[in-house]
Design a protein around this motif. Structure first.
Motif, short mmCIF file in Angstrom:
data_model
loop_
_atom_site.label_atom_id
_atom_site.label_comp_id
_atom_site.label_asym_id
_atom_site.label_seq_id
_atom_site.Cartn_x
_atom_site.Cartn_y
_atom_site.Cartn_z
N GLY A 66 45.06 76.85 64.86
CA GLY A 66 45.21 78.30 64.95
C GLY A 66 46.61 78.73 64.59
O GLY A 66 47.17 78.34 63.55
N GLY A 125 40.14 79.97 70.95
CA GLY A 125 39.52 80.58 69.78
C GLY A 125 38.32 81.44 70.12
O GLY A 125 38.17 81.91 71.25
N ARG A 162 43.16 84.38 64.49
CA ARG A 162 42.08 85.14 63.87
C ARG A 162 42.55 86.52 63.41
O ARG A 162 41.99 87.10 62.47
N VAL A 170 39.35 77.96 65.88
CA VAL A 170 40.67 78.57 66.07
C VAL A 170 41.23 79.05 64.72
O VAL A 170 42.38 79.41 64.62
N HIS A 210 44.40 80.89 68.82
CA HIS A 210 43.96 81.04 67.43
C HIS A 210 44.77 82.09 66.68
O HIS A 210 45.56 82.83 67.28
#
Length: 569
Positions: A386, A46, A401, A381, A399
């Motif tokens: 994640g 992450g 994101r 994450v 992750h």
């Protein structure tokens, strides 16, 4: 003092303080330990962000005259990725507004390890080595640990995702025998992660972004048609940033600048303060968690999120007028939209445009040390585990994101190669305006809940005089969209104002009369009970209570987590 959501992680931080490490060293140790003990919430796959209160004169017993520094440990999108790649993979080539949370294209370069190492090199005490700092986490992963109550719950809730993303469960350290997650108190190990952390402790960040670990990451994502390359990892960098601040009631409230959305918290606090200045409200006569008070905060936060949808993005791709947005002229114009008798029209509301003449070129936890310095740190994450995509050889998940990009070409936060996404994890800090001393290091994990909770903690302490623990214990609210994909504007990130209806999720305890009054004003309310209270995240706060030349800290740890505030003696 160390405050975190997990006792074993807190212990790791205390161990580093006992060896002469400072708040930065201890914070990294806590972060690494949380990556082992709370893998659903955080991990080495992450990102991280940090605010560091650095004392100018360490001989001053009450540590006046400090400054706040910032680190953005966020990774970037693959250099060669485009929205079309996502559409081709998931929607037969046709446009869609968002990247699915379990898509491999939600994976951006993990920035946490570089963030740890860069913070250690730039701000660490030099009394401990990087291997010393990671040793507690290595031991936890290698020798094992008992899983705490709330961590076991979030872990078990993610098993379906982990199995779906990684059908071969035999080599998945997060799926136990019987294809399940651990129960409270169950002892688990993660030997592959221990080996990974050993490599990093010996060779620093290079071990993660080059060589076998990097190759394992790319092998994992390439099998799923991602465009991430070895060069994307090799050339990743953290960014030392100048934190942004708001003057609020004789204090400075500090946040990481965009691409983090701490700007939302500052905008909301600024709007509340403008209403107070204009005499439309009296902050010091409002009743805490009354309908009137909550309505003000909800509307201020919604306006902040509308602005974040336009202005929170990677600043290397677009100039962001942060100072103009936080100028009283702009805040006054946005405050004029507040109506005490009804909610903002979600169908037609959008961001504001600041006057260019005001432009200028200018798993949360906290640690303080005996130097009077503080580190406000967060590592994540994003969703549970994640993306759920496991780098099998080294025992960690990547992750997701990148799901906070939108896929609307031409908009500021649209997915582009090499770009950092709108980011929800934000550490917070408050200093005293009179002498630049530390007031508090604080934060609250929980995705889009974070700036909303920051606003509540700032007001709880500064206006209502609450202690850290009182602030964390009091019922709070967060905002969410109604997740209607057909009405998703495709702007900003997947936040509370991405759809016309914003849901106010509020913990039980504020009173039925307050809830009914909020509904009368037009708010859509959802009551959070029992374990659903984790929706409001888990906060940690350390406050400077020094007096008479004696350094004193007061700490609070959220009852919604498994941790505690523990002093080092």
């Amino acid at each position: 003092m160390v405050v975190s959501t997990q006792p074993l992680a807190t212990s790791a931080g205390l161990k580093i303080l006992s060896k002469g490490g400072n708040c930065i060293d201890a914070a990294i140790a806590v972060s690494a330990a949380l990556c082992v003990t709370e893998p659903a919430s955080t991990g080495i796959g992450g990102d991280c962000f940090a605010l560091y209160f650095k004392v100018d004169n360490k001989d001053s017993p009450t540590c006046k005259g400090g400054k706040v520094l910032g680190l953005n440990g966020c990774g970037r999108a693959a250099k060669n990725v485009t929205p079309q790649h996502v559409w081709d993979e998931h929607n037969s080539g046709q446009p869609m507004p968002r990247i699915p949370y379990t898509s491999v294209f939600s994976v951006t370069v993990p920035g946490a390890i570089a963030g740890w190492y860069d913070a250690f090199e730039k701000w660490g005490s030099k009394n401990v080595s990087f291997a010393d700092i990671l040793e507690p986490a290595v031991t936890l992963a290698e020798k094992g640990f008992p899983v705490s109550e709330l961590s076991s719950r979030s872990w078990r809730n993610s098993i379906a995702k982990l199995k779906s993303q990684n059908p071969d469960v035999a080599n998945n350290p997060f799926v136990l025998e019987g294809e399940r997650g651990p129960f409270e108190g169950e002892f688990v190990r993660n030997i592959p992660l221990a080996e990974c952390l050993k490599l990093i402790s010996q060779n620093g960040k290079q071990a993660f972004y080059e060589g076998p670990i990097a190759e394992a990451i790319i092998d994992t994502t390439s099998k799923r048609n991602h465009k991430l390359t070895i060069d994307d990892l090799k050339f990743h960098t953290s960014t030392i940033v100048e934190p942004i601040k708001l003057d609020f009631q004789n204090h400075h409230v500090w946040e990481i600048p965009p691409n983090g959305h701490g700007l939302v918290a500052l905008l909301a606090l600024g709007l509340v303060q403008e209403l107070h200045k204009e005499g439309r409200i009296d902050l010091y006569k409002l009743k805490h968690n009354s309908a009137e008070y909550l309505h003000i905060l909800i509307e201020a936060c919604k306006l902040g999120f509308h602005d974040s949808d336009e202005y929170v993005t990677d600043p290397t791709f677009r100039e962001i007028p942060v100072e103009a947005l936080l100028h009283s002229h702009y805040l006054k114009s946005r405050a004029s939209l507040f109506d005490s008798s009804k909610i903002i029209d979600g169908e037609n509301m959008t961001h504001g445009v600041p006057d260019p003449k005001y432009k200028s070129d200018t798993v949360y936890f906290s640690v303080t040390d005996s130097n009077g310095e503080a580190c406000s740190f967060i590592n994540s994450v994003y969703e549970g585990f994640g993306s759920g995509i496991l780098v099998e050889k080294y025992g960690f998940c990547l992750h997701n994101r990148g799901s906070n990009f939108n896929l609307s070409p031409g908009l500021s936060n649209c997915l582009e190669g090499g770009k950092r996404p709108y980011h929800t994890i934000i550490p917070g800090m408050i200093t005293n305006k009179s002498d630049d001393s530390l007031y508090s290091a604080f934060g609250n994990m929980g995705g889009f809940a974070q700036p909303v909770c920051h606003v509540q903690h700032v007001l709880n302490m500064i206006v209502f005089g609450m202690t850290p623990q009182q602030s964390l214990d009091s019922p709070r609210f967060v905002l969410n969209s109604n997740k209607d994909i057909l009405k998703d504007r495709g702007r900003g990130a997947d936040g509370p104002v991405s759809t016309p209806i914003t849901i106010v999720q509020i913990e039980e305890g504020v009173g039925e009369d307050v809830i009914e009054q909020l509904k009368t004003l037009g708010h859509t309310i959802e009551i959070l009970k029992d374990y659903s209270r984790q929706t409001v995240g888990r906060g940690q706060i350390i406050k400077n209570e020094s007096r008479n030349g004696q350094l004193i800290y007061a700490g609070g740890s959220d009852m919604r987590g498994d941790g505690a505030a523990v002093p080092f003696v």
